[in-house]
Design an enzyme around this catalytic site. Structure first.
Site, PDB file in Angstrom:
ATOM      1  CB  SER A   5      -0.891  -0.005   1.248  1.00 21.99           C
ATOM      2  OG  SER A   5      -1.532   1.233   1.452  1.00 21.99           O
ATOM      3  CE1 TYR A  19      -4.955  -1.552   4.650  1.00 21.97           C
ATOM      4  CE2 TYR A  19      -3.499   0.304   4.222  1.00 21.97           C
ATOM      5  CZ  TYR A  19      -4.309  -0.704   3.758  1.00 21.97           C
ATOM      6  OH  TYR A  19      -4.478  -0.884   2.407  1.00 21.97           O
TER       7      TYR A  19
END
Length: 292
Positions: free
Chosen positions: A145, A158
């Site tokens: 990401s 995350y």
């Protein structure tokens, strides 16, 4: 090996294929004649993806899969081989989001996210690496990401998972050097998927805070998933080890490299500067007219 991977008549396994980037990757692969084994926990979404692929004339199988389930992952290679002669590409795309500071997020929710975003990638890789090794030209593609490049506040779980996917992928690439299996790590920026709408928010958040967080997060997701999927597949074809998807990912990667400690302050300044240049909103939510 040729300079470019030949995808025609190959077989790719894709997790998180029921929508978003996973479906877009499937579409780009199908256009190149690549057969597909589509996996997701969302059975209805999988069927939609499979129907979309039908017109391409490629072989498609669907597999309902919860990537946090170790036993289900261990059983998946045999299920895929029941429909396909082998596996040449694995796209570990499935992932979830969780908002809240480290102190607000419960241990249970933190572990839930890691079981999907990190353990799912590791277990899928362990399950399918023997099949990838049988291929004369294979590729393992792990989705990290933008938050595997930078780590903003409120994203401890995350970011931890996506930095871990990055580190796992880069170490494994060195271990597999000289074999038929290449490794690619992908850092998508703001791609317009359902991840913000489906994100978990910490239990102490008010309904207003939850809605505000989701709206702010969703505003940053501007790239159509079809564009992201094509960027990823094109780069995989070219055997790229690292793929930065979107201008935001490229900027973040550059700033992190140039200012590894202070880059977040720089990004905050850029964000505030952009916000100050936006036209003021009316009560309807539309920009107000300015000038004559």
């Amino acid at each position: 090996m040729t300079s470019q991977i030949r995808l025609l008549d190959r077989t790719a396994v894709i997790t998180g294929a029921a929508g978003g980037i996973g479906r877009a990757i499937a579409e780009s692969l199908a256009r190149r004649g690549c057969n597909l084994a589509l996996a997701d926990i969302d059975a209805k979404g999988l069927e939609v993806t499979a129907r979309t692929m039908a017109a391409s004339g490629v072989r498609v199988s669907t597999h309902r899969l919860d990537v946090s389930d170790a036993e289900a992952i261990a059983a998946l290679p045999a299920q895929v081989l029941a429909s396909h002669p082998g596996v040449d590409l694995l796209f570990n795309n499935a992932g979830v989001a969780l908002g809240g500071s480290f102190e607000d997020v419960s241990e249970r929710d933190f572990d839930w996210l890691l079981s999907i975003n990190l353990q799912g990638v590791v277990r899928m890789t362990r399950a399918f690496l023997p099949l990838l090794r049988r291929s004369d030209d294979a590729r393992l593609v792990n989705l990290s990401s933008l938050f595997g490049l930078i780590a903003p506040p409120g994203q401890t779980a995350y970011a931890a998972s996506k930095f871990a996917v990055r580190g796992f992928s880069e170490s494994l690439r060195h271990e597999l050097a000289g074999s038929s299996v290449g490794v690619t790590v992908v850092h998508p920026g703001g791609v317009n998927t359902a991840i913000a709408r489906n994100a978990r928010i910490h239990a102490n958040a008010s309904p207003q805070e939850i809605e505000r967080s989701r709206v702010l997060f969703q505003r940053a997701l501007t790239m159509p998933p079809q564009v992201a999927g094509e960027i990823i597949v094109r780069a995989v074809e070219r055997r790229r080890a690292r793929i930065l998807v979107g201008r935001d990912a490229r900027i973040a990667a550059t700033l992190e490299r140039l200012a590894p400690i202070s880059h977040w302050r720089l990004l905050e300044r850029i964000s505030k500067s952009k916000a100050s240049r936006r036209p003021p909103a009316t009560r309807s939510g539309r920009p107000a007219r300015t000038g004559a």
